[in-house]
Scaffold this active site. Structure first.
Site, short mmCIF file in Angstrom:
data_model
loop_
_atom_site.label_atom_id
_atom_site.label_comp_id
_atom_site.label_asym_id
_atom_site.label_seq_id
_atom_site.Cartn_x
_atom_site.Cartn_y
_atom_site.Cartn_z
N GLY A 10 0.75 -1.03 -0.18
CA GLY A 10 -0.44 -0.16 0.07
C GLY A 10 1.00 1.34 -0.27
O GLY A 10 2.35 1.33 -0.29
N ASP A 31 0.59 -9.02 1.46
CA ASP A 31 -0.49 -7.73 1.34
C ASP A 31 -1.90 -8.39 -0.45
O ASP A 31 -0.97 -9.34 -1.26
CB ASP A 31 -0.34 -6.32 0.11
N ALA A 117 -2.49 0.63 12.95
CA ALA A 117 -2.28 1.68 12.10
C ALA A 117 -3.92 2.05 12.37
O ALA A 117 -4.58 1.17 12.55
CB ALA A 117 -1.77 2.18 11.52
N TYR A 149 -15.84 3.22 9.88
CA TYR A 149 -14.89 2.59 10.03
C TYR A 149 -13.55 3.41 11.19
O TYR A 149 -12.86 2.18 12.03
CB TYR A 149 -14.25 3.82 8.72
#
Ligand code: UDP
Length: 322
Positions: A10, A31, A117, A149
């Site tokens: 990413g 990923d 994160a 989210y």
């Protein structure tokens, strides 16, 4: 050190990888390439000490093994971008909650350092001038997909804190505030790649709402520098850190600045939120980090200017196409 990065293809993961490899670390990245891209890995794919695994963190049979083999896991794999989240809330929740659960359980069982994160979205609708890590969080109703989210990321944070408290997991949470720079795609809604690309193509810059909403944009190179300070520091375990720039700008001013810096003849188009996202969409009016915690503990602050960010994104498009 041996570092394992989820979401390693990413935008943030690929820049972090390059920097770690340059400093002589070994990096393994996983990923599923759903939003990441192999193009982002061009500079490292053949580098000594680098391994890429294309797999989904929800189902990968080697996830635990990779966490065991690493000194530190950086968990960046997540559903990103407000537009993607609004369009696909089920995937957002599954990836962000179940994926993180797997990473945290393995890291905890193996007592391995990990950094996960999170996002400034968790501050939600709070109206403070700047947000600090210990502030209350104010999330909107569950009928509005946007908030899934924030809630999914918040649950990740609670899980990490619970593992830290009950099982001594040496884990740290980072809350990113509008990280931007080359390689970020505008496909999932992010404003800077969209505006710079539109300005360079001579298309309208579509400013949502009144354009009076403000954000602070942090160059991904600054973000990577913060992560590199936190990776080896086990004393950061059990802590949350805001990572962002403290320069605030309205989205309308941002659009004007981008037109000016790219010498563009583009115009600005004002678009209602209901057209841009979904009916009843709630945007955050202001969002600025208080970064004094990481400044005091690790001497980190964002240093790269917004003008430089815009120039770097424009140069990236010139060299790589849109
Ligand atoms: N925005 C905009 N035009 C776009 C994309 C975004 O005006 O094409 C606005 C968006 O409504 C928000 C701000 O720019 O107020 C930042 O959006 P982004 O998705 O980059 O990050 P957010 O802060 O919403 O996570």
């Amino acid at each position: 050190m041996k570092i394992f990065i989820t979401g390693g293809a990413g935008f943030i993961g690929s820049w972090l990888t390059e920097s770690l490899i340059r400093s002589g670390h070994q990096v393994t990245a996983m990923d599923d390439l759903s939003t990441g891209s192999l193009n982002n890995l061009k500079n490292v794919i053949n580098a000594p000490g680098y391994t890429f695994i294309q797999d989904d963190i929800l189902t990968s049979p080697v996830l635990e093994k990779e966490i065991r083999n690493a000194d530190c896991t950086i968990h960046l794999a997540a559903a990103v971008g407000v537009e993607l989240v609004v369009k696909d809330p089920v995937r957002t929740i599954m990836t962000n909650v179940q994926g993180t659960e797997r990473v945290l359980k393995a890291a905890s069982d193996l007592s391995k350092r990990c950094i996960i994160a999170s996002t400034s979205e968790v501050y939600g609708k709070s109206t403070k001038d700047t947000f600090s890590e210990s502030d209350d969080l104010l999330i909107g109703p569950s009928t509005h997909s946007r908030w899934s989210y924030a809630c999914s990321k918040l649950l990740d944070e609670f899980m990490l804190m619970a593992y830290h408290r009950n099982k001594d997991l040496p884990g740290t949470v980072v809350r990113f505030f509008n990280t931007v720079g080359p390689r970020q795609t505008g496909r999932y809604g992010m404003v800077i790649p969209r505006f710079v690309a539109a300005a360079m193509k001579g298309e309208d810059l579509r400013v949502y709402g009144t354009g009076e909403q403000t954000r602070c944009f942090c160059h991904v190179f600054d973000t990577v520098r913060a992560l590199e300070k936190l990776i080896p520091d086990t004393s950061a375990a059990g802590n949350i850190y805001n990572i962002g720039s403290t320069r605030s700008i309205t989205i309308l001013e941002l659009a004007k600045l981008i037109i000016e810096r790219t010498n563009s003849s583009s115009k600005i188009a004002m678009i209602p939120y209901s057209e841009a996202y979904e009916k009843g969409f709630e945007d955050m009016l202001h969002r600025a980090p208080d970064c004094s915690k990481i400044l005091q503990s690790h001497g980190w602050k964002a240093e790269i200017s917004l003008e430089q960010i815009i120039d770097d994104v424009a140069e990236y498009y010139r060299n790589n196409g849109f």
